[in-house]
Design a protein around this motif. Structure first.
Motif, mmCIF file in Angstrom:
data_model
loop_
_atom_site.group_PDB
_atom_site.id
_atom_site.type_symbol
_atom_site.label_atom_id
_atom_site.label_comp_id
_atom_site.label_asym_id
_atom_site.label_seq_id
_atom_site.Cartn_x
_atom_site.Cartn_y
_atom_site.Cartn_z
ATOM 1 N N ILE A 126 9.322 16.338 1.260
ATOM 2 C CA ILE A 126 8.555 17.337 2.014
ATOM 3 C C ILE A 126 7.713 16.660 3.094
ATOM 4 N N TYR A 127 7.031 15.599 2.727
ATOM 5 C CA TYR A 127 6.233 14.860 3.709
ATOM 6 C C TYR A 127 7.102 14.338 4.852
ATOM 7 N N LEU A 128 8.261 13.781 4.502
ATOM 8 C CA LEU A 128 9.109 13.177 5.524
ATOM 9 C C LEU A 128 9.588 14.204 6.536
ATOM 10 N N ARG A 129 9.900 15.406 6.072
ATOM 11 C CA ARG A 129 10.388 16.426 7.001
ATOM 12 C C ARG A 129 9.254 17.126 7.730
ATOM 13 N N ALA A 130 8.231 17.551 6.985
ATOM 14 C CA ALA A 130 7.189 18.386 7.574
ATOM 15 C C ALA A 130 6.212 17.601 8.442
ATOM 16 N N TYR A 131 5.853 16.398 8.017
ATOM 17 C CA TYR A 131 4.823 15.662 8.740
ATOM 18 C C TYR A 131 5.391 14.534 9.601
ATOM 19 N N PHE A 132 6.371 13.823 9.053
ATOM 20 C CA PHE A 132 6.922 12.680 9.790
ATOM 21 C C PHE A 132 8.173 13.032 10.593
ATOM 22 N N HIS A 133 8.670 14.252 10.423
ATOM 23 C CA HIS A 133 9.801 14.769 11.202
ATOM 24 C C HIS A 133 11.036 13.869 11.111
ATOM 25 N N ARG A 134 11.331 13.435 9.890
ATOM 26 C CA ARG A 134 12.533 12.636 9.651
ATOM 27 C C ARG A 134 13.735 13.564 9.467
#
Length: 199
Positions: A126-134
């Protein structure tokens, strides 16, 4: 887990916020240099992310046994490379339940371990997609890499600090951790509406 481990574990987790703040200092300096100000919302998200990573790390290394205990209780094996071993564990535990010939400890059951491994890296996705835009591919690779780091930490006996590993390197953990990260990535759009102020 024996009673003698409870105090060290409590102390470790009690120190987690302080350790998080120490890791947050370089990010704060970077943010101030980039934006010429401190953005509290970004700080809060980054604090939660670092805090989450630190808690995960403590989770996979604790409880820390004594050196004497590790020497006196060697593991039957250090590496488990059968990707379908969890199926055998489930079959055995279902048999024990149905036949009444064995006892299943919920906290050590195959279902709990699978669910725990899926859930461990689900927030990471979730962090990677939502915040780091991976991307999805990047999320898979980073989830696999983080899980591999955890497993190698266990295999190397906490980087050689212990005389022998006290936990098994398990390919099933690696597999379910990575799947958990992927699930986190996929469910992120479903969380955007209720958590739009964070995502």
């Amino acid at each position: 887990m024996t009673h003698e481990y409870l105090i060290p574990i409590r102390m470790v987790y009690a120190l987690s916020p302080l350790i998080t703040v120490l890791f947050l200092i370089p990010y704060t300096a970077y943010q101030h240099h980039k934006y010429k100000k401190i953005i509290l919302s970004r700080m809060a998200i980054m604090f939660s992310f670092i805090f989450y990573l630190i808690l995960m790390y403590f989770y996979i290394i604790t409880p820390l046994p004594s050196f004497d205990w590790v020497v006196a209780n060697p593991l039957p094996m250090y590496i488990q490379l059968n990707p379908f071993a969890f199926l055998q564990d489930i079959r055995e535990q279902v048999y024990w339940i149905l036949s009444g010939t064995g006892h299943v400890n919920i906290s050590h059951s195959a279902w709990f371990q699978i669910g725990g491994n899926l859930g461990l890296l689900l927030p990471f996705g979730i962090y990677l997609r939502a915040y780091f835009h991976r991307s999805f591919r990047q999320t898979i690779l980073l989830s696999f890499g983080l899980s591999l780091f955890f497993e190698l930490t266990q295999l190397t006996a906490l980087y050689g600090i212990y005389p022998a590993p006290y936990r098994i390197f398990d390919i099933n953990d690696l597999m379910f951790n990575t799947i958990g990260g992927a699930i986190g990535y996929r469910i992120t759009p479903c969380l955007r509406r209720p958590f739009h102020f964070l995502l």
